[in-house]
Scaffold this motif. Structure first.
Motif, PDB file in Angstrom:
ATOM      1  N   LYS A  39      -0.298 -17.819 -13.818  1.00  0.00           N
ATOM      2  CA  LYS A  39       0.378 -16.622 -13.315  1.00  0.00           C
ATOM      3  C   LYS A  39       1.553 -16.296 -14.239  1.00  0.00           C
ATOM      4  CE  LYS A  39      -0.609 -17.891  -8.471  1.00  0.00           C
ATOM      5  NZ  LYS A  39      -1.602 -16.878  -8.145  1.00  0.00           N
ATOM      6  N   VAL A  51       2.186 -11.642 -11.697  1.00  0.00           N
ATOM      7  CA  VAL A  51       0.936 -11.033 -12.168  1.00  0.00           C
ATOM      8  C   VAL A  51      -0.071 -12.155 -12.386  1.00  0.00           C
ATOM      9  CG1 VAL A  51      -0.158  -9.573 -13.900  1.00  0.00           C
ATOM     10  CG2 VAL A  51       2.261  -9.224 -13.332  1.00  0.00           C
ATOM     11  N   ASP A  52      -1.134 -12.176 -11.583  1.00  0.00           N
ATOM     12  CA  ASP A  52      -2.167 -13.200 -11.732  1.00  0.00           C
ATOM     13  C   ASP A  52      -2.976 -12.957 -13.003  1.00  0.00           C
ATOM     14  OD1 ASP A  52      -1.498 -14.400  -9.298  1.00  0.00           O
ATOM     15  OD2 ASP A  52      -2.876 -13.129  -8.173  1.00  0.00           O
ATOM     16  N   ASN A  57      -7.315  -7.661 -12.982  1.00  0.00           N
ATOM     17  CA  ASN A  57      -6.009  -7.041 -13.220  1.00  0.00           C
ATOM     18  C   ASN A  57      -5.877  -6.434 -14.612  1.00  0.00           C
ATOM     19  OD1 ASN A  57      -5.028  -7.676 -10.660  1.00  0.00           O
ATOM     20  ND2 ASN A  57      -4.237  -9.661 -11.307  1.00  0.00           N
ATOM     21  N   GLU A  68      -1.981  -6.069 -15.152  1.00  0.00           N
ATOM     22  CA  GLU A  68      -0.944  -5.442 -14.320  1.00  0.00           C
ATOM     23  C   GLU A  68      -1.208  -5.741 -12.856  1.00  0.00           C
ATOM     24  OE1 GLU A  68       0.904  -0.988 -13.354  1.00  0.00           O
ATOM     25  OE2 GLU A  68      -0.274  -1.328 -15.175  1.00  0.00           O
ATOM     26  N   GLN A  69      -0.135  -6.020 -12.115  1.00  0.00           N
ATOM     27  CA  GLN A  69      -0.223  -6.294 -10.682  1.00  0.00           C
ATOM     28  C   GLN A  69       1.177  -6.155 -10.093  1.00  0.00           C
ATOM     29  OE1 GLN A  69      -1.463 -10.302  -9.754  1.00  0.00           O
ATOM     30  NE2 GLN A  69      -2.200  -9.780  -7.711  1.00  0.00           N
ATOM     31  N   ASN A  70       1.246  -5.723  -8.852  1.00  0.00           N
ATOM     32  CA  ASN A  70       2.534  -5.609  -8.150  1.00  0.00           C
ATOM     33  C   ASN A  70       3.540  -4.760  -8.933  1.00  0.00           C
ATOM     34  OD1 ASN A  70       1.674  -7.363  -6.043  1.00  0.00           O
ATOM     35  ND2 ASN A  70       2.113  -9.131  -7.342  1.00  0.00           N
TER      36      ASN A  70
END
Length: 465
Positions: A39, A51-52, A57, A68-70
């Motif tokens: 992560k 971001v996992d 993602n 990209e995440q959150n």
């Protein structure tokens, strides 16, 4: 290949400029618990979002792999992930103070050296390998790309490239043992062709590109005026090239360094599958877009299997917990300790083994002449398996009691008799809250479900019991 999961012994930091963003960043590799995976954490953003490292993602593939995440984006993750896979690390949190990991010298070598410098730490859980079950193929005829994964009890990769270039020509690179990644592949640097350089620059990429962190292949005669323009673009007093070769006449570390770097990229991109792989990977003309598309095919296949898990038990493999370790976690003792060993354990699931013999004390009175393991004891063995999982959520299990609270939807589907080896498999249905755990469990004999149930349990500190 490692049997057990690994993390690093201590945090370690590297610093540098990002290849494409040109932003200077600090990147810290941090130890992480069992089952954490890879992560990234953008510590420079409000809330420090996670971001996992997951293929789902991926949002951009412009000369690198971006996830990209959150609301947080991390550019060019492939070299960082390749270093982690190459050292067979499973659980690492990568804290990043900018949008992109440092490019360093254009390879993964400096990441490898930093990680090896703090040391690797074995964790008490087996690696959750995905073993390629049958041939998986990806093809892009327009680009002449083909990637295949074949079944193998190891992880091997072969990459073939052909750039129709008099400088590079056709090349191939092979990694027969992932344990050799650090020595054979990690130091191979990123590269591009001279004819791509201006386009990349005008596309707002390679802002951090430099002749110290990338190889520029010159496959045509270049006039002095063009070399002067290149020097200005790269911020150098002058650049040179001997006829057709490498800009500034940089020596290659290997004759096939570009092919080795393509293999490095492939290792990093396939890390986005989310589990360590066992298989033979063959790739012709791979690139980030093809690598990610192929990783998505592998993950789709992997998830199809995951929906109907049948644990595999290898008696020759060292258990995660033997009977002595089990007795340190569970308070049960003969004749009520109904597990022999634990063969898998992470933050979400556990697998345990019970060998059934005619010497079990309950066969003396349960159907003499027709010995059958009582269903209530199958449930108890399942509950003890779940107890191992629940106790794994606290750092000091010896200071807790685990109590069975309830059971729902229990079904007995087949008799369990002497000579059977029962595999008990439990997983959490939701995170443990206020000491209460809800689990699903299945018991297998010879790959077939013999019992399943949903259970709830509580863990209570001994000084509060």
């Amino acid at each position: 290949m490692n049997d057990k999961q690994h993390t690093i012994k201590a945090p370690v930091t590297v610093r540098g400029i990002g290849l494409h963003t040109g932003v200077e960043a600090t990147m810290t590799f941090c130890p992480a618990p069992i089952g954490h995976g890879y992560k990234f954490q953008r510590v420079d953003l409000p809330g420090q979002p996670i971001v996992d490292a997951d293929v789902d993602n991926v949002v951009d593939l412009s000369r690198g792999t971006t996830i990209e995440q959150n609301g947080a984006r991390v550019n060019t993750v492939e070299h960082t992930l390749a270093a982690l896979v190459g050292l067979q690390l499973d659980n690492v949190l990568i804290q990043l103070s900018g949008p992109e990991p440092p490019i360093m010298d254009g390879s993964a070598a400096e990441f490898i050296h930093a990680l090896q410098g703090v040391g690797l730490e074995e964790q008490n859980a087996l690696r959750n390998y995905y073993e390629i079950p049958d041939t998986i193929r990806y093809m892009d005829n327009a680009r002449g790309v083909e990637i295949a994964a074949l079944p193998l009890s190891d992880y091997r990769l072969t990459v073939m490239v052909d750039y129709n270039s008099p400088v590079l020509g056709s090349q191939h690179a092979t990694l027969a043992d992932i344990g050799q990644f650090a020595n054979e592949i990690a130091s191979s640097r990123t590269f591009c062709f001279l004819h791509e350089l201006e386009h990349l620059y005008k596309s707002n990429l390679i802002k951090g590109g430099d002749l110290s962190n990338a190889i520029v292949v010159v496959d045509r005669v270049v006039a002095d005026e063009e070399l002067n323009d290149l020097a200005k673009m790269l911020g150098k007093p002058r650049v040179s090239v001997k006829k057709e070769g490498i800009l500034n006449n940089v020596d290659l570390r290997y004759k096939n360094e570009p092919a080795r770097h393509k293999l490095l990229d492939l290792v990093g991109d396939l890390a986005l599958v989310g589990r360590p792989l066992k298989g033979q990977i063959l790739a012709a003309r791979p690139g980030h877009a093809a690598n990610v598309a192929f990783a998505k095919k592998i993950k789709k296949k992997m998830l199809e299997v995951k929906t109907n898990p049948v644990p595999v038990y290898d008696p020759a493999r060292e258990p995660v917990m033997d009977i002595n370790r089990i007795m340190q976690v569970l308070p049960h003792r003969y004749p009520f300790l109904l597990l022999d060993k634990v063969i898998y354990l992470d933050a979400q699931m556990v697998t345990a083994v019970k060998n059934i013999t005619m010497n079990e004390q309950f066969f003396q009175g349960h159907f003499p002449g027709n010995p059958v393991m009582p269903g209530v004891l199958q449930v108890e063995a399942m509950a003890q398996t779940g107890g191992i999982l629940v106790m794994n959520t606290v750092p000091d299990p010896e200071n807790y009691w685990q109590y069975f609270l309830g059971i729902e939807n229990c079904r007995f589907r087949k008799k369990v008799i002497p000579g059977d080896t029962v595999i008990f498999h439990c997983w959490l249905l939701a995170p443990v809250k206020r000491g209460i755990a809800k689990m699903k469990g299945q018991a297998f004999v010879n790959g077939k479900v013999v019992m399943d149930a949903e259970m709830s349990a509580a863990i209570v500190r001994k000084d509060n019991a």
